[in-house]
Design a protein around this motif. Sequence first.
Motif, PDB file in Angstrom:
ATOM      1  N   THR A  64      -7.560 -12.210  15.847  1.00  0.00           N
ATOM      2  CA  THR A  64      -8.552 -13.133  16.398  1.00  0.00           C
ATOM      3  C   THR A  64      -8.858 -14.294  15.446  1.00  0.00           C
ATOM      4  N   TRP A  65      -8.159 -14.332  14.319  1.00  0.00           N
ATOM      5  CA  TRP A  65      -8.489 -15.289  13.260  1.00  0.00           C
ATOM      6  C   TRP A  65      -8.449 -16.737  13.733  1.00  0.00           C
ATOM      7  N   SER A  66      -7.580 -17.043  14.679  1.00  0.00           N
ATOM      8  CA  SER A  66      -7.399 -18.436  15.101  1.00  0.00           C
ATOM      9  C   SER A  66      -8.506 -18.920  16.025  1.00  0.00           C
ATOM     10  N   THR A  67      -9.388 -18.028  16.459  1.00  0.00           N
ATOM     11  CA  THR A  67     -10.423 -18.426  17.416  1.00  0.00           C
ATOM     12  C   THR A  67     -11.808 -17.971  16.951  1.00  0.00           C
ATOM     13  N   PRO A  68     -12.360 -18.630  15.941  1.00  0.00           N
ATOM     14  CA  PRO A  68     -13.710 -18.268  15.482  1.00  0.00           C
ATOM     15  C   PRO A  68     -14.764 -18.667  16.505  1.00  0.00           C
ATOM     16  N   ASN A  69     -15.857 -17.938  16.489  1.00  0.00           N
ATOM     17  CA  ASN A  69     -16.980 -18.270  17.362  1.00  0.00           C
ATOM     18  C   ASN A  69     -17.701 -19.509  16.839  1.00  0.00           C
ATOM     19  N   PRO A  70     -18.322 -20.271  17.716  1.00  0.00           N
ATOM     20  CA  PRO A  70     -19.035 -21.478  17.283  1.00  0.00           C
ATOM     21  C   PRO A  70     -20.412 -21.162  16.720  1.00  0.00           C
ATOM     22  N   ALA A  71     -21.076 -22.213  16.235  1.00  0.00           N
ATOM     23  CA  ALA A  71     -22.445 -22.064  15.742  1.00  0.00           C
ATOM     24  C   ALA A  71     -23.434 -21.938  16.892  1.00  0.00           C
ATOM     25  N   GLY A  72     -23.112 -22.499  18.035  1.00  0.00           N
ATOM     26  CA  GLY A  72     -24.019 -22.463  19.179  1.00  0.00           C
ATOM     27  C   GLY A  72     -24.418 -21.051  19.549  1.00  0.00           C
ATOM     28  N   ALA A  73     -25.701 -20.839  19.768  1.00  0.00           N
ATOM     29  CA  ALA A  73     -26.234 -19.489  19.974  1.00  0.00           C
ATOM     30  C   ALA A  73     -25.815 -18.878  21.301  1.00  0.00           C
ATOM     31  N   ASN A  74     -25.384 -19.699  22.259  1.00  0.00           N
ATOM     32  CA  ASN A  74     -25.031 -19.158  23.570  1.00  0.00           C
ATOM     33  C   ASN A  74     -23.531 -18.911  23.700  1.00  0.00           C
ATOM     34  N   GLY A  75     -22.813 -18.927  22.576  1.00  0.00           N
ATOM     35  CA  GLY A  75     -21.385 -18.659  22.596  1.00  0.00           C
ATOM     36  C   GLY A  75     -20.538 -19.886  22.839  1.00  0.00           C
TER      37      GLY A  75
ATOM     38  N   ALA B 163     -22.488 -25.824  19.934  1.00  0.00           N
ATOM     39  CA  ALA B 163     -23.767 -26.513  20.035  1.00  0.00           C
ATOM     40  C   ALA B 163     -23.523 -27.987  20.343  1.00  0.00           C
ATOM     41  N   LEU B 164     -24.522 -28.642  20.874  1.00  0.00           N
ATOM     42  CA  LEU B 164     -24.417 -30.076  21.117  1.00  0.00           C
ATOM     43  C   LEU B 164     -24.117 -30.782  19.795  1.00  0.00           C
ATOM     44  N   GLY B 165     -23.076 -31.578  19.768  1.00  0.00           N
ATOM     45  CA  GLY B 165     -22.716 -32.315  18.559  1.00  0.00           C
ATOM     46  C   GLY B 165     -21.901 -31.529  17.553  1.00  0.00           C
ATOM     47  N   GLU B 166     -21.633 -30.246  17.823  1.00  0.00           N
ATOM     48  CA  GLU B 166     -20.933 -29.417  16.838  1.00  0.00           C
ATOM     49  C   GLU B 166     -19.532 -29.937  16.546  1.00  0.00           C
ATOM     50  N   ALA B 167     -18.806 -30.331  17.575  1.00  0.00           N
ATOM     51  CA  ALA B 167     -17.442 -30.828  17.364  1.00  0.00           C
ATOM     52  C   ALA B 167     -17.442 -32.101  16.538  1.00  0.00           C
ATOM     53  N   ARG B 168     -18.431 -32.966  16.754  1.00  0.00           N
ATOM     54  CA  ARG B 168     -18.486 -34.249  16.042  1.00  0.00           C
ATOM     55  C   ARG B 168     -18.820 -34.051  14.568  1.00  0.00           C
ATOM     56  N   ALA B 169     -19.483 -32.941  14.250  1.00  0.00           N
ATOM     57  CA  ALA B 169     -19.883 -32.678  12.861  1.00  0.00           C
ATOM     58  C   ALA B 169     -18.914 -31.730  12.167  1.00  0.00           C
ATOM     59  N   ALA B 170     -17.720 -31.599  12.695  1.00  0.00           N
ATOM     60  CA  ALA B 170     -16.777 -30.578  12.215  1.00  0.00           C
ATOM     61  C   ALA B 170     -16.447 -30.720  10.735  1.00  0.00           C
TER      62      ALA B 170
END
Length: 436
Positions: free
Chosen positions: A153-164, A167-174
């Motif tokens: 599963t290493w290639s697919t980490p979970n995001p920071a967004g709490a709903n799975g 989060a809004l803006g998460e991709a832009r702040a990568a």
Amino acid sequence: MDAMLPVVVIGAGPQGLAAAAHLVERNVPVVVLEAGDTAASAVREWGHVRLFSEWPELIDGASARLLSQTGWEAPTSGFPTGAQWIEQYLAPLATALGDRVRFGARVTGVSRRGRDRLVDADRGSHPFTVHVRDAAGDEHRLEARAVLDASGTWSTPNPAGANGLPALGEARAADVLSYRIPDFRDRSGFEGKHTIVVGSGHSAVTAVLALARMVRRDPSTSVTWVLRRVTADNAFGGGDADDLPARGALGMRAKEFVDAGLVTIATGFRVERVERNEDRAILTAEDGRKLEADRVVVLTGFRPDLSFLSEIRLELDPTLQAPVRVAVEIDPNIHSCGSVAATGAADLAQPEPAFYLVGAKSYGRAPTFLALTGYEQVRSVVAELAGDHEAARRVELSLPETGVCGGAGLFDAAGPIGGACCAPPVLQIGRMPAAV
């Protein structure tokens, strides 16, 4: 189906290589397809991290027997780093398997020859067709009598967004977010700065410990540990009640650092938005609280990549995305006191005959997986494929207890949920103020 067709194993990580060793031992043709250019390429990415399992718990039996023919001697004690695991065991194992392991071979799809997902007629008598893209971008197909997906599963980490979802803006702040445990030996990116760690599993605890040591050396460094639950109890693990002492010690040390004021905890902080403030990141929780930091390390777990299995008939648990008979044992919402049992071919079997999810991918989104679990899985599955049904049914592993009671614990309630099994609960740590 042609009995001379190989079994295809997807992934040359610890479980994929172990599966190949078991197949070789039973004289079953095997091809291992690895997307990376080296053995255990995912492990290599966290090679700086030390495992909490000792060497004897990290070596598969059939693999050791194959390696012994080359003069290899098994390490007998100590807790290796990921890099040491590769150097002293996984890389020699891949070499011993020879040209059965193909690197730069990314699997893009698996199906049945001449059959899409909808077709029933003679489905099980047709070989699998595995679609592969090589490092040059060329595509080819490989037929197989069986497929073991050990791609992890290493290639697919979970995001920071709490709903799975991100989060809004998460991709832009990568560029100011990291989804892996950083190599803290390069301290320049962290000393004298504020780092937020999001997550509650062993990876998050490992990162928190490394950062807390920096804070102890340089008080201008700071770390905030963001937890989605309103209590931190379960983040500290089972302590002395954990059958793997090194794993239990992680949480105990983390609590010591929190109690010493080296780590600030933000509980009940469920990330809704990520914004940039020049080179810094601002996290906003669903309740409006904000945290700003120079670096954000998101260690919220991983999920299986099922995209290339769209034509395979799978029966997966709706919560964990793990095989349903495995999910009953590992669901963190109900799991208690290390009661997980070893899983074998019968538990891993899918509606698609001769197709198995093994290794970390078989646990879906569950947060904890041991190498020993995967080794037992592939031993059983290979025995089944070889027609040794008695060996496939036999259980040769008793898993160590975690020492954690009460399943995943309460999510929204702030009351005590219990700590280590048969031990008093750890003290609850209060929520953080609205801003820091």
